[in-house]
Design a protein around this motif. Structure first.
Motif, PDB file in Angstrom:
ATOM      1  N   PHE A 195       0.825  -1.202   0.000  1.00  0.00           N
ATOM      2  CA  PHE A 195       0.000   0.000   0.000  1.00  0.00           C
ATOM      3  C   PHE A 195       0.864   1.258   0.000  1.00  0.00           C
ATOM      4  O   PHE A 195       0.572   2.225  -0.726  1.00  0.00           O
ATOM      5  CB  PHE A 195      -0.922  -0.014   1.221  1.00  0.00           C
ATOM      6  N   LEU A 196       1.929   1.258   0.797  1.00  0.00           N
ATOM      7  CA  LEU A 196       2.806   2.429   0.862  1.00  0.00           C
ATOM      8  C   LEU A 196       3.522   2.657  -0.463  1.00  0.00           C
ATOM      9  O   LEU A 196       3.695   3.800  -0.899  1.00  0.00           O
ATOM     10  CB  LEU A 196       3.821   2.250   1.994  1.00  0.00           C
ATOM     11  N   VAL A 227     -21.962  -8.670   8.497  1.00  0.00           N
ATOM     12  CA  VAL A 227     -22.395  -9.177   7.196  1.00  0.00           C
ATOM     13  C   VAL A 227     -22.380  -8.067   6.145  1.00  0.00           C
ATOM     14  O   VAL A 227     -21.978  -8.290   4.999  1.00  0.00           O
ATOM     15  CB  VAL A 227     -23.803  -9.798   7.307  1.00  0.00           C
ATOM     16  N   ALA A 228     -22.797  -6.864   6.525  1.00  0.00           N
ATOM     17  CA  ALA A 228     -22.813  -5.755   5.575  1.00  0.00           C
ATOM     18  C   ALA A 228     -21.403  -5.416   5.101  1.00  0.00           C
ATOM     19  O   ALA A 228     -21.185  -5.165   3.909  1.00  0.00           O
ATOM     20  CB  ALA A 228     -23.476  -4.529   6.203  1.00  0.00           C
ATOM     21  N   ILE A 229     -20.429  -5.414   6.008  1.00  0.00           N
ATOM     22  CA  ILE A 229     -19.049  -5.115   5.621  1.00  0.00           C
ATOM     23  C   ILE A 229     -18.517  -6.193   4.683  1.00  0.00           C
ATOM     24  O   ILE A 229     -17.876  -5.892   3.660  1.00  0.00           O
ATOM     25  CB  ILE A 229     -18.153  -4.974   6.861  1.00  0.00           C
ATOM     26  N   LEU A 230     -18.762  -7.453   5.018  1.00  0.00           N
ATOM     27  CA  LEU A 230     -18.277  -8.540   4.165  1.00  0.00           C
ATOM     28  C   LEU A 230     -18.938  -8.488   2.791  1.00  0.00           C
ATOM     29  O   LEU A 230     -18.266  -8.680   1.767  1.00  0.00           O
ATOM     30  CB  LEU A 230     -18.556  -9.886   4.841  1.00  0.00           C
ATOM     31  N   TRP A 265     -18.106  -4.720  -3.920  1.00  0.00           N
ATOM     32  CA  TRP A 265     -17.335  -3.584  -4.431  1.00  0.00           C
ATOM     33  C   TRP A 265     -16.096  -4.049  -5.190  1.00  0.00           C
ATOM     34  O   TRP A 265     -15.745  -3.487  -6.226  1.00  0.00           O
ATOM     35  CB  TRP A 265     -16.932  -2.664  -3.291  1.00  0.00           C
ATOM     36  N   ASN A 266     -15.432  -5.082  -4.693  1.00  0.00           N
ATOM     37  CA  ASN A 266     -14.193  -5.546  -5.312  1.00  0.00           C
ATOM     38  C   ASN A 266     -14.427  -6.537  -6.447  1.00  0.00           C
ATOM     39  O   ASN A 266     -13.458  -6.996  -7.069  1.00  0.00           O
ATOM     40  CB  ASN A 266     -13.301  -6.214  -4.258  1.00  0.00           C
ATOM     41  N   ASP A 267     -15.674  -6.881  -6.715  1.00  0.00           N
ATOM     42  CA  ASP A 267     -15.957  -7.852  -7.773  1.00  0.00           C
ATOM     43  C   ASP A 267     -15.582  -7.289  -9.143  1.00  0.00           C
ATOM     44  O   ASP A 267     -15.824  -6.110  -9.432  1.00  0.00           O
ATOM     45  CB  ASP A 267     -17.443  -8.214  -7.769  1.00  0.00           C
ATOM     46  N   TYR A 268     -15.019  -8.144  -9.941  1.00  0.00           N
ATOM     47  CA  TYR A 268     -14.682  -7.778 -11.329  1.00  0.00           C
ATOM     48  C   TYR A 268     -15.437  -8.631 -12.340  1.00  0.00           C
ATOM     49  O   TYR A 268     -16.061  -8.121 -13.266  1.00  0.00           O
ATOM     50  CB  TYR A 268     -13.179  -7.924 -11.558  1.00  0.00           C
ATOM     51  N   ILE A 287     -10.581   3.402  -1.749  1.00  0.00           N
ATOM     52  CA  ILE A 287     -10.960   4.340  -0.690  1.00  0.00           C
ATOM     53  C   ILE A 287     -12.320   4.022  -0.064  1.00  0.00           C
ATOM     54  O   ILE A 287     -12.454   4.053   1.171  1.00  0.00           O
ATOM     55  CB  ILE A 287     -10.903   5.787  -1.222  1.00  0.00           C
ATOM     56  N   PRO A 288     -13.376   3.717  -0.833  1.00  0.00           N
ATOM     57  CA  PRO A 288     -14.674   3.448  -0.192  1.00  0.00           C
ATOM     58  C   PRO A 288     -14.641   2.295   0.807  1.00  0.00           C
ATOM     59  O   PRO A 288     -15.234   2.391   1.887  1.00  0.00           O
ATOM     60  CB  PRO A 288     -15.590   3.130  -1.384  1.00  0.00           C
ATOM     61  N   THR A 289     -13.951   1.198   0.470  1.00  0.00           N
ATOM     62  CA  THR A 289     -13.887   0.084   1.416  1.00  0.00           C
ATOM     63  C   THR A 289     -13.092   0.468   2.658  1.00  0.00           C
ATOM     64  O   THR A 289     -13.434   0.049   3.770  1.00  0.00           O
ATOM     65  CB  THR A 289     -13.255  -1.151   0.754  1.00  0.00           C
ATOM     66  N   LEU A 290     -12.040   1.263   2.499  1.00  0.00           N
ATOM     67  CA  LEU A 290     -11.278   1.716   3.659  1.00  0.00           C
ATOM     68  C   LEU A 290     -12.140   2.582   4.568  1.00  0.00           C
ATOM     69  O   LEU A 290     -12.089   2.456   5.805  1.00  0.00           O
ATOM     70  CB  LEU A 290     -10.045   2.500   3.201  1.00  0.00           C
ATOM     71  N   ILE A 291     -12.955   3.445   3.973  1.00  0.00           N
ATOM     72  CA  ILE A 291     -13.840   4.299   4.764  1.00  0.00           C
ATOM     73  C   ILE A 291     -14.832   3.453   5.550  1.00  0.00           C
ATOM     74  O   ILE A 291     -15.085   3.689   6.740  1.00  0.00           O
ATOM     75  CB  ILE A 291     -14.573   5.306   3.851  1.00  0.00           C
ATOM     76  N   VAL A 292     -15.407   2.446   4.885  1.00  0.00           N
ATOM     77  CA  VAL A 292     -16.377   1.579   5.552  1.00  0.00           C
ATOM     78  C   VAL A 292     -15.740   0.880   6.738  1.00  0.00           C
ATOM     79  O   VAL A 292     -16.323   0.800   7.833  1.00  0.00           O
ATOM     80  CB  VAL A 292     -16.954   0.553   4.555  1.00  0.00           C
ATOM     81  N   TYR A 293     -14.531   0.362   6.563  1.00  0.00           N
ATOM     82  CA  TYR A 293     -13.862  -0.337   7.666  1.00  0.00           C
ATOM     83  C   TYR A 293     -13.507   0.609   8.807  1.00  0.00           C
ATOM     84  O   TYR A 293     -13.650   0.263   9.985  1.00  0.00           O
ATOM     85  CB  TYR A 293     -12.604  -1.035   7.166  1.00  0.00           C
ATOM     86  N   PHE A 294     -13.050   1.819   8.489  1.00  0.00           N
ATOM     87  CA  PHE A 294     -12.683   2.756   9.544  1.00  0.00           C
ATOM     88  C   PHE A 294     -13.913   3.237  10.316  1.00  0.00           C
ATOM     89  O   PHE A 294     -13.867   3.404  11.536  1.00  0.00           O
ATOM     90  CB  PHE A 294     -11.938   3.956   8.955  1.00  0.00           C
TER      91      PHE A 294
END
Length: 291
Positions: free
Chosen positions: A33-34, A212-215, A221-224, A267-274
């Protein structure tokens, strides 16, 4: 025999060792990530010189602007912004529907005291472990017959159906541990099954709902693959747009733009987790994913 001083020092050594291990592990997982973050604010001159692991000679956010608004995804050069809104319009309804439906299914199975409930749960588990790649062609035929193939409705429907075995299993395992007295008390007050579920059970299910909502959010979101096949050209999610930017051959490769686009997609998934991370940890700790 060890002295009291040595006995007291041993726990401190164990604590220091534990923190050292956690710090090294965190750095190991944060390293990619860095690297992406540093290179997303580098000018192309630094990247062309091969300095991918060094700090930028100057910080520029031009790659972020290009990735957001003007990077080419095939013939369209409007950046990753359209894919972001498509992903939001796909993910939010799919998560809400799959979570609520899975909660209702899980509560019904937890309340159904019959051997047939166990058989039904077995079939749901079979659906959970069958790779969805094996079901792509039948799903295409079904959605084509319904007239929603490669549409906004179709991609939401696919995500909801493919997520139901997973959400049902998690909610069922959670509701099995809820005391029956709660449901009995509601029924004694004249509440129906649905009223009991909506007014009594859901309010005490905050932790498992967040888990469950986070998973579900992360997975959708990450589905391709599903987005590429079922969404249609007008509804392509952000992950498909990201792949198109990286694989675009209309101009010279720009790794800094590609990395900026990857971070925008994450970014959206990071926001959800935080935002909801403490509820996620609390839900796991209270047995949300235990069988």
């Amino acid at each position: 025999m060890s002295s009291p001083a040595n006995a007291a020092a041993m726990p401190r050594v164990a604590v220091v060792g534990m923190y050292a291990f956690l710090i090294v592990s965190a750095l190991f997982f944060l390293a990619p990530f860095l690297v992406i973050l540093i290179n997303s604010v580098k000018p192309m001159a630094d990247i062309r010189s091969g300095n991918l692991l060094t700090l930028p000679s100057e910080i520029t956010f031009e790659p972020w602007r290009i990735a957001w608004s003007s990077a080419c995804t095939g013939l369209d050069c409007s950046g990753i912004k359209p894919g972001l809104w498509n992903s939001i319009l796909i993910t939010v309804p799919a998560v809400v529907i799959s979570v609520l439906t899975g909660a209702l299914n899980g509560y019904a199975l937890a309340q159904w005291r019959s051997r047939f409930a166990d058989w039904l749960m077995l079939f749901i588990l079979i659906g959970l472990f069958v790779p969805y790649q094996a079901m792509l062609y039948p799903t295409v035929k079904i959605l084509s017959g319904m007239g929603i193939f490669r549409s906004y409705t179709g991609i939401i429907f696919v995500h909801v159906v493919y997520g139901l075995p997973y959400t049902t299993l998690l909610f069922r395992n959670f509701y099995v541990g809820v005391p029956d007295e709660i449901s009995r008390a509601a029924r004694m007050e004249g509440a129906s099954f649905l009223r009991t579920f909506w007014s009594v059970i859901l309010p005490i299910s905050t932790n498992i709902i967040v888990v469950v909502a986070i998973l579900q959010f992360t997975g959708i979101w990450n589905d391709y693959l599903l987005g590429l096949i079922f969404a249609g050209n007008d509804n392509l999610p952000m992950t498909v747009q990201l792949t198109n930017i990286v694989n675009n051959s209309r101009s010279a490769a720009e790794p800094n733009v590609n990395m900026a686009a990857a971070l925008l997609a994450a970014i959206p998934t990071l926001i959800v987790y935080f935002v909801s991370g403490r509820y996620f940890v609390r839900g796991i700790a209270t047995g949300a994913v235990k069988g």
